[in-house]
Write an enzyme that holds these catalytic residues in place. Structure first.
Site, PDB file in Angstrom:
ATOM      1  N   ARG A 260       0.842  -1.197   0.000  1.00 11.38           N
ATOM      2  CA  ARG A 260       0.000   0.000   0.000  1.00 11.38           C
ATOM      3  C   ARG A 260       0.878   1.248   0.000  1.00 11.38           C
ATOM      4  O   ARG A 260       1.834   1.335   0.773  1.00 11.38           O
ATOM      5  CB  ARG A 260      -0.939   0.009   1.209  1.00 11.38           C
ATOM      6  CG  ARG A 260      -1.918  -1.152   1.168  1.00 11.38           C
ATOM      7  CD  ARG A 260      -2.915  -1.145   2.284  1.00 11.38           C
ATOM      8  NE  ARG A 260      -3.754  -2.342   2.213  1.00 11.38           N
ATOM      9  CZ  ARG A 260      -4.678  -2.676   3.095  1.00 11.38           C
ATOM     10  NH1 ARG A 260      -4.906  -1.894   4.136  1.00 11.38           N
ATOM     11  NH2 ARG A 260      -5.383  -3.785   2.951  1.00 11.38           N
ATOM     12  N   GLU A 347      -7.166  -0.617  14.679  1.00  5.28           N
ATOM     13  CA  GLU A 347      -7.802  -1.632  13.825  1.00  5.28           C
ATOM     14  C   GLU A 347      -6.844  -2.781  13.524  1.00  5.28           C
ATOM     15  O   GLU A 347      -5.733  -2.566  13.045  1.00  5.28           O
ATOM     16  CB  GLU A 347      -8.269  -1.016  12.511  1.00  5.28           C
ATOM     17  CG  GLU A 347      -8.922  -2.021  11.567  1.00  5.28           C
ATOM     18  CD  GLU A 347      -8.988  -1.546  10.136  1.00  5.28           C
ATOM     19  OE1 GLU A 347      -8.844  -2.395   9.242  1.00  5.28           O
ATOM     20  OE2 GLU A 347      -9.155  -0.328   9.917  1.00  5.28           O
ATOM     21  N   ARG A 390       0.417  -6.328  11.423  1.00  5.12           N
ATOM     22  CA  ARG A 390       0.075  -5.309  12.420  1.00  5.12           C
ATOM     23  C   ARG A 390      -0.273  -5.916  13.782  1.00  5.12           C
ATOM     24  O   ARG A 390      -0.131  -5.259  14.806  1.00  5.12           O
ATOM     25  CB  ARG A 390      -1.082  -4.445  11.905  1.00  5.12           C
ATOM     26  CG  ARG A 390      -1.448  -3.323  12.848  1.00  5.12           C
ATOM     27  CD  ARG A 390      -2.628  -2.521  12.371  1.00  5.12           C
ATOM     28  NE  ARG A 390      -2.248  -1.549  11.357  1.00  5.12           N
ATOM     29  CZ  ARG A 390      -3.074  -0.598  10.893  1.00  5.12           C
ATOM     30  NH1 ARG A 390      -4.308  -0.532  11.355  1.00  5.12           N
ATOM     31  NH2 ARG A 390      -2.663   0.255   9.974  1.00  5.12           N
TER      32      ARG A 390
END
Length: 427
Positions: A260, A347, A390
């Protein structure tokens, strides 16, 4: 894209969805007008073609001056047919362009923007580090002490927002992803190692070349895109096919590297490995009947929560607001883990129901019986994160101990050779 018939039958529903998303409702009226023009032009084209075919028979029967007049009219008709066909094709292209700009119709998502989510529930216990007698360290400080994360050399080799996972850092990521694959396999998913480069029509088909196209890496020389999630490849996996869903959804768990650009996110979560350009992820992907999509969405969410429980992370589940949905999603639930050093939720997973939006673009259908006839219809697609790089952030921060070590969650220990504690490395 959305169902054109639904837009014709329920334009107010589509307009309301646009408003809830913060998008332009006038796009709906523009698309309906383009559709009307296209249909009118097609009708004219077909009438002229019918006249052209009938005149061919008349010419064959005629003679003399009558035949010459008919031939002249035939030539005139040929030009009119060609012009009307070009007009119809232009109207079709205009309609397609407008339809591609209209995001999926929301289904139950709360209206509003990024901050208008609804908290559905909170799970787990947030640790009180003050009561334990020490201040928590952030994941990068912990990771560097464990010789698990190296962002300095990542930047040296590849630039900002790249990193190396080394030693127990690499092992921890593999443990997470292998645990996710095992869980998915037990739930009936087919594990898949997916391509990370896809063709433009696949990227567009999944809805990633709209408003957020600047997030996607493109290899111009090869006209290929680097995926930001294996959802893209898995959506394209059955493109142009007719599926058999008689025995229930077809489910895949894709493991891939993800890329990304993080365009427009300068200054956000730049420390450590929260927001990076490259990471690994296991993604659930489901093809199902449209009427089963809502129930399948809840199942994907439950599997995500099962994985979070395995990692013993405190988290909350939120119903994402319409304005914060991707263009393909009709509804999305996020699971956010508590981040002690920032005293906020981060998140870790999201699961989206894309209804028939992606499958219509990619022409994925199933056969159904209607009365005595068998016909095809578009299927629904859903996706959900089951593990990603993450997660290391939340694991290190939530399971850290006063001496700088990190307790390994019991659910991950079998994937780390039974290791119970990650110890700092003496340099």
């Amino acid at each position: 894209m959305i169902d054109l018939k639904r837009m014709r039958d329920e334009p107010d529903v589509v307009r309301a969805s646009q408003v809830a998303r913060g998008e332009d409702p006038d796009l709906v009226d523009a698309a309906l007008a383009a559709d009307s023009r296209r249909r009118a032009l097609l009708t004219e084209f077909e009438q002229l073609r019918a006249e052209q075919k009938a005149m061919g028979k008349d010419v064959a029967r005629a003679s003399g001056d009558e035949k010459q007049a008919l031939l002249a009219r035939t030539r005139e008709l040929a030009g009119e047919v060609k012009a009307r066909q070009a007009d119809a094709e232009a109207a079709e292209a205009e309609l397609t362009d407008l339809m591609l700009r209209i995001p999926n119709v929301i289904e139950g998502a709360p209206p509003g923007g990024e901050d208008d989510f609804v908290v559905l529930r909170e799970e787990g216990t947030v640790r009180d580090f003050a009561a334990e007698g020490f201040a928590p360290r952030d994941h990068l400080e912990i990771g560097e002490a464990l010789a698990a994360i190296d962002t300095e050399r990542g930047a040296k080799v590849s630039g900002a927002r790249f990193y190396f996972l080394t030693g127990v850092g690499a092992r921890l990521e593999l443990a997470l992803l292998n645990a996710a694959v095992d869980q998915a396999t037990r739930a009936g998913f087919t594990p898949v190692i997916t391509p990370t480069l896809v063709r433009p029509e696949i990227m567009q088909g999944t809805g990633f070349l709209g408003a957020h196209a600047e997030e996607v890496y493109r290899l111009e020389a090869d006209d290929l895109y680097l995926v930001g999630t294996s959802e893209v490849a898995l959506a394209g996996y059955r493109s142009g096919e007719i599926l058999d869903l008689a025995d229930g959804p077809q489910r895949y768990a894709g493991w891939s590297a993800c890329y990304r650009r993080e365009a427009g996110s300068y200054g956000k979560d730049t420390r450590g490995i929260i927001r990076v350009h490259q990471f690994h992820k296991v993604e659930m992907f489901s093809y199902c009947r449209p009427e089963d999509a809502a129930a399948e969405h809840q199942r994907l969410l439950a599997w995500e929560e099962e994985m979070l429980a395995r990692c013993e992370l405190p988290y909350r589940v939120i119903d994402t607001a319409a304005g914060d949905l991707g263009s393909s999603a009709a509804r999305k639930f996020d699971c956010e883990a508590w981040l002690p050093t920032q005293e906020r939720y981060l998140e870790l997973t999201s699961t989206s129901s894309c209804t028939t939006f992606q499958a219509r673009r990619l022409n994925v259908r199933e056969r159904v019986t209607v009365g005595e006839k068998t016909e095809t219809r578009t299927v629904a697609t859903l996706n959900g994160t089951l593990g990603t790089t993450r997660w290391i952030v939340a694991i290190l921060e939530n399971h850290q101990q006063a001496d700088g070590s990190v307790r390994v969650p019991e659910g991950l220990r079998p994937y780390l050779g039974g290791l119970e504690v990650l110890e700092p490395v003496t340099r």
